[in-house]
Design a protein around this motif. Structure first.
Motif, mmCIF file in Angstrom:
data_model
loop_
_atom_site.group_PDB
_atom_site.id
_atom_site.type_symbol
_atom_site.label_atom_id
_atom_site.label_comp_id
_atom_site.label_asym_id
_atom_site.label_seq_id
_atom_site.Cartn_x
_atom_site.Cartn_y
_atom_site.Cartn_z
ATOM 1 N N ALA A 31 0.836 -1.269 0.087
ATOM 2 C CA ALA A 31 0.089 0.004 0.089
ATOM 3 C C ALA A 31 0.916 1.243 -0.144
ATOM 4 O O ALA A 31 0.655 2.127 -0.532
ATOM 5 N N ALA A 32 1.863 1.312 0.594
ATOM 6 C CA ALA A 32 3.007 2.331 0.732
ATOM 7 C C ALA A 32 3.603 2.529 -0.551
ATOM 8 O O ALA A 32 4.048 3.822 -0.907
ATOM 9 N N LEU A 33 3.487 1.676 -1.549
ATOM 10 C CA LEU A 33 4.133 1.918 -2.766
ATOM 11 C C LEU A 33 2.969 2.409 -3.818
ATOM 12 O O LEU A 33 3.031 2.413 -5.042
ATOM 13 N N ASP A 34 1.841 2.804 -3.275
ATOM 14 C CA ASP A 34 0.711 3.126 -4.083
ATOM 15 C C ASP A 34 -0.022 2.384 -5.085
ATOM 16 O O ASP A 34 -0.371 2.847 -5.932
ATOM 17 N N LEU A 35 0.189 1.209 -4.373
ATOM 18 C CA LEU A 35 -0.669 0.033 -5.358
ATOM 19 C C LEU A 35 -2.224 -0.048 -4.903
ATOM 20 O O LEU A 35 -2.523 -0.085 -3.797
ATOM 21 N N ASP A 36 -2.860 0.456 -5.755
ATOM 22 C CA ASP A 36 -4.348 0.421 -5.572
ATOM 23 C C ASP A 36 -4.806 -0.971 -5.801
ATOM 24 O O ASP A 36 -4.255 -1.970 -5.856
ATOM 25 N N GLY A 63 -2.401 -5.745 0.599
ATOM 26 C CA GLY A 63 -1.870 -4.399 0.395
ATOM 27 C C GLY A 63 -1.151 -3.931 1.839
ATOM 28 O O GLY A 63 -0.317 -3.042 1.850
ATOM 29 N N GLU A 64 -1.450 -4.309 3.018
ATOM 30 C CA GLU A 64 -0.752 -4.428 4.219
ATOM 31 C C GLU A 64 0.380 -5.096 4.255
ATOM 32 O O GLU A 64 1.231 -4.941 5.440
ATOM 33 N N LEU A 65 0.728 -5.886 3.439
ATOM 34 C CA LEU A 65 1.905 -6.719 3.596
ATOM 35 C C LEU A 65 3.210 -6.214 2.899
ATOM 36 O O LEU A 65 3.313 -5.594 2.062
ATOM 37 N N THR A 66 4.529 -6.541 3.291
ATOM 38 C CA THR A 66 5.655 -6.195 2.818
ATOM 39 C C THR A 66 5.960 -7.208 1.772
ATOM 40 O O THR A 66 5.487 -8.394 1.742
#
Length: 84
Positions: A31-36, A63-66
């Motif tokens: 999610a921090a990589l701006d993946l919708d 989305g919450e995963l690394t």
């Protein structure tokens, strides 16, 4: 988690989903990589194509995963498919 799986997932995220490689680290969530949500859905499909792991039931939380956590999820899914 194998280094090859980590490299595969990183490649998918950077090349196919066009995430910024300068922002990508083992601590950054997808999610921090701006993946919708559309990009996450595409990621699930690409992971299945590349590894055979079906993560569709996990799509809402990916989305919450690394990348390392995603690799662990893929490994777990593959192990579960082998034992089924």
């Amino acid at each position: 988690m194998t280094a090859a799986l980590h490299a595969t997932l990183t490649r998918i995220v950077v090349e196919n989903l066009e995430a910024d490689p300068d922002v990508l680290s083992d601590e950054s969530t997808l999610a921090a990589l701006d993946l919708d949500s559309l990009a996450i859905a595409e990621l699930v499909i690409l992971i299945k194509e590349e590894t055979g792991a079906d993560l569709s039931s996990e799509e809402t939380s990916i989305g919450e995963l690394t990348i390392p956590a995603l690799a662990q999820l893929v490994t777990t899914a593959l192990d579960g498919e082998k034992s089924a």
